[in-house]
Design a protein around this motif. Structure first.
Motif, PDB file in Angstrom:
ATOM      1  N   UNK A 117     -33.011  21.302  -5.643  1.00  0.00           N
ATOM      2  CA  UNK A 117     -33.864  20.541  -4.733  1.00  0.00           C
ATOM      3  C   UNK A 117     -35.182  21.281  -4.495  1.00  0.00           C
ATOM      4  N   UNK A 118     -35.085  22.583  -4.242  1.00  0.00           N
ATOM      5  CA  UNK A 118     -36.271  23.401  -4.002  1.00  0.00           C
ATOM      6  C   UNK A 118     -37.183  23.422  -5.223  1.00  0.00           C
ATOM      7  N   UNK A 119     -36.606  23.558  -6.414  1.00  0.00           N
ATOM      8  CA  UNK A 119     -37.408  23.585  -7.643  1.00  0.00           C
ATOM      9  C   UNK A 119     -38.156  22.271  -7.846  1.00  0.00           C
ATOM     10  N   UNK A 120     -37.505  21.160  -7.553  1.00  0.00           N
ATOM     11  CA  UNK A 120     -38.165  19.853  -7.685  1.00  0.00           C
ATOM     12  C   UNK A 120     -39.292  19.705  -6.664  1.00  0.00           C
ATOM     13  N   UNK A 121     -39.025  20.114  -5.414  1.00  0.00           N
ATOM     14  CA  UNK A 121     -40.045  19.986  -4.363  1.00  0.00           C
ATOM     15  C   UNK A 121     -41.239  20.887  -4.626  1.00  0.00           C
ATOM     16  N   UNK A 122     -41.007  22.030  -5.234  1.00  0.00           N
ATOM     17  CA  UNK A 122     -42.076  22.983  -5.513  1.00  0.00           C
ATOM     18  C   UNK A 122     -43.150  22.367  -6.415  1.00  0.00           C
ATOM     19  N   UNK A 123     -42.746  21.419  -7.247  1.00  0.00           N
ATOM     20  CA  UNK A 123     -43.690  20.761  -8.148  1.00  0.00           C
ATOM     21  C   UNK A 123     -44.655  19.833  -7.404  1.00  0.00           C
ATOM     22  N   UNK A 124     -44.310  19.434  -6.172  1.00  0.00           N
ATOM     23  CA  UNK A 124     -45.180  18.578  -5.371  1.00  0.00           C
ATOM     24  C   UNK A 124     -45.138  17.133  -5.829  1.00  0.00           C
ATOM     25  N   UNK A 125     -45.922  16.289  -5.149  1.00  0.00           N
ATOM     26  CA  UNK A 125     -46.022  14.858  -5.467  1.00  0.00           C
ATOM     27  C   UNK A 125     -44.645  14.229  -5.665  1.00  0.00           C
ATOM     28  N   UNK A 126     -43.811  14.330  -4.645  1.00  0.00           N
ATOM     29  CA  UNK A 126     -42.450  13.809  -4.759  1.00  0.00           C
ATOM     30  C   UNK A 126     -42.154  12.823  -3.639  1.00  0.00           C
ATOM     31  N   UNK A 127     -41.281  11.875  -3.960  1.00  0.00           N
ATOM     32  CA  UNK A 127     -40.708  10.990  -2.954  1.00  0.00           C
ATOM     33  C   UNK A 127     -39.222  11.303  -2.923  1.00  0.00           C
ATOM     34  N   UNK A 128     -38.759  11.771  -1.784  1.00  0.00           N
ATOM     35  CA  UNK A 128     -37.344  12.079  -1.599  1.00  0.00           C
ATOM     36  C   UNK A 128     -36.692  10.847  -0.989  1.00  0.00           C
ATOM     37  N   UNK A 129     -35.698  10.294  -1.679  1.00  0.00           N
ATOM     38  CA  UNK A 129     -34.997   9.091  -1.223  1.00  0.00           C
ATOM     39  C   UNK A 129     -33.599   9.468  -0.767  1.00  0.00           C
ATOM     40  N   UNK A 130     -33.192   8.894   0.346  1.00  0.00           N
ATOM     41  CA  UNK A 130     -31.870   9.210   0.882  1.00  0.00           C
ATOM     42  C   UNK A 130     -31.298   7.989   1.592  1.00  0.00           C
ATOM     43  N   UNK A 131     -29.961   7.898   1.592  1.00  0.00           N
ATOM     44  CA  UNK A 131     -29.331   6.835   2.361  1.00  0.00           C
ATOM     45  C   UNK A 131     -29.554   7.104   3.850  1.00  0.00           C
ATOM     46  N   UNK A 132     -29.531   6.037   4.668  1.00  0.00           N
ATOM     47  CA  UNK A 132     -29.837   6.154   6.099  1.00  0.00           C
ATOM     48  C   UNK A 132     -28.624   5.711   6.896  1.00  0.00           C
ATOM     49  N   UNK A 133     -27.911   6.688   7.485  1.00  0.00           N
ATOM     50  CA  UNK A 133     -26.659   6.366   8.165  1.00  0.00           C
ATOM     51  C   UNK A 133     -26.595   6.814   9.627  1.00  0.00           C
ATOM     52  N   UNK A 134     -27.626   7.533  10.121  1.00  0.00           N
ATOM     53  CA  UNK A 134     -27.596   7.970  11.521  1.00  0.00           C
ATOM     54  C   UNK A 134     -29.015   8.242  12.027  1.00  0.00           C
ATOM     55  N   UNK A 135     -29.119   8.422  13.335  1.00  0.00           N
ATOM     56  CA  UNK A 135     -30.409   8.744  13.942  1.00  0.00           C
ATOM     57  C   UNK A 135     -30.852  10.169  13.614  1.00  0.00           C
TER      58      UNK A 135
END
Length: 190
Positions: free
Chosen positions: A36-54
């Motif tokens: 995850x860190x290696x991918x984020x380090x590259x920048x220009x990313x959209x992180x998608x996640x399921x939404x199940x709580x506040x």
């Protein structure tokens, strides 16, 4: 054109120890953090996640080794005093930047596009709203619009367990269940 932001999405999140302690208190376990860190380090990313709580945005904010942009519905980021206070504290600590998101206003997506084009990473919950049953819901069109217009790398994550929380989800029975945060190689929907 570079958009000036309050955070640097390419730097490490400060307060690494505090981040780990808060994840421990929330009983959250991060899997595949290095990928995850290696991918984020590259920048220009959209992180998608399921939404199940506040608590989803805050948990991912803490799990992320780099600050991200967090669009948050205006009901929480502007109108709710308590939520606004907590979100502001996370901003001040350098864990990310909250962008108020009015789902009825397409200009918010354009602002996110400018931020991605400027090299920032953005967290989105493509389903839009919190699942009442913990199952995957239909994606809203905003994610596909951003991908089409920005061509960012898409990073998929999946939250498991927090949907059982009686305190933070819509239909849970346990006070604070163990939460698993998984970096997925293909899609959060699987």
């Amino acid at each position: 054109m570079k958009i000036h932001s309050r955070i640097d999405c390419r730097s490490e999140t400060p307060y690494r120890f505090a981040r780990k302690v808060l994840l421990f208190i929330l009983r959250a376990r991060v899997y595949n953090e290095d990928q995850f860190s290696a991918k984020l380090k590259q920048g220009r990313a959209v992180v998608c996640c399921n939404h199940v709580s506040y608590l989803d945005g805050i948990i991912i904010c803490l799990a992320s080794p780099r600050p991200m942009i967090f669009p948050v519905d205006t009901d929480y980021s502007v109108k709710s005093f308590g939520a606004k206070l907590i979100l502001r504290a996370f901003e001040v600590m350098g864990f990310g930047e909250v962008v108020p998101m009015d789902t009825k206003n397409p200009l918010t997506l354009r602002h996110l596009k400018k931020r991605i084009d400027g090299g920032d990473s953005v967290l989105l919950f493509p389903e839009g709203r919190i699942s009442t049953h913990g199952q995957i819901q239909t994606e809203q069109p905003g994610l596909s619009w951003l991908i089409k217009h920005c061509n960012p790398q898409v990073i998929h994550m999946r939250l498991e367990g927090i949907e059982q929380s009686a305190l933070f989800s819509k239909s849970g029975l346990h006070p604070l269940p163990i939460t698993k945060i998984r970096f997925c190689t293909d899609s959060y929907r699987k």
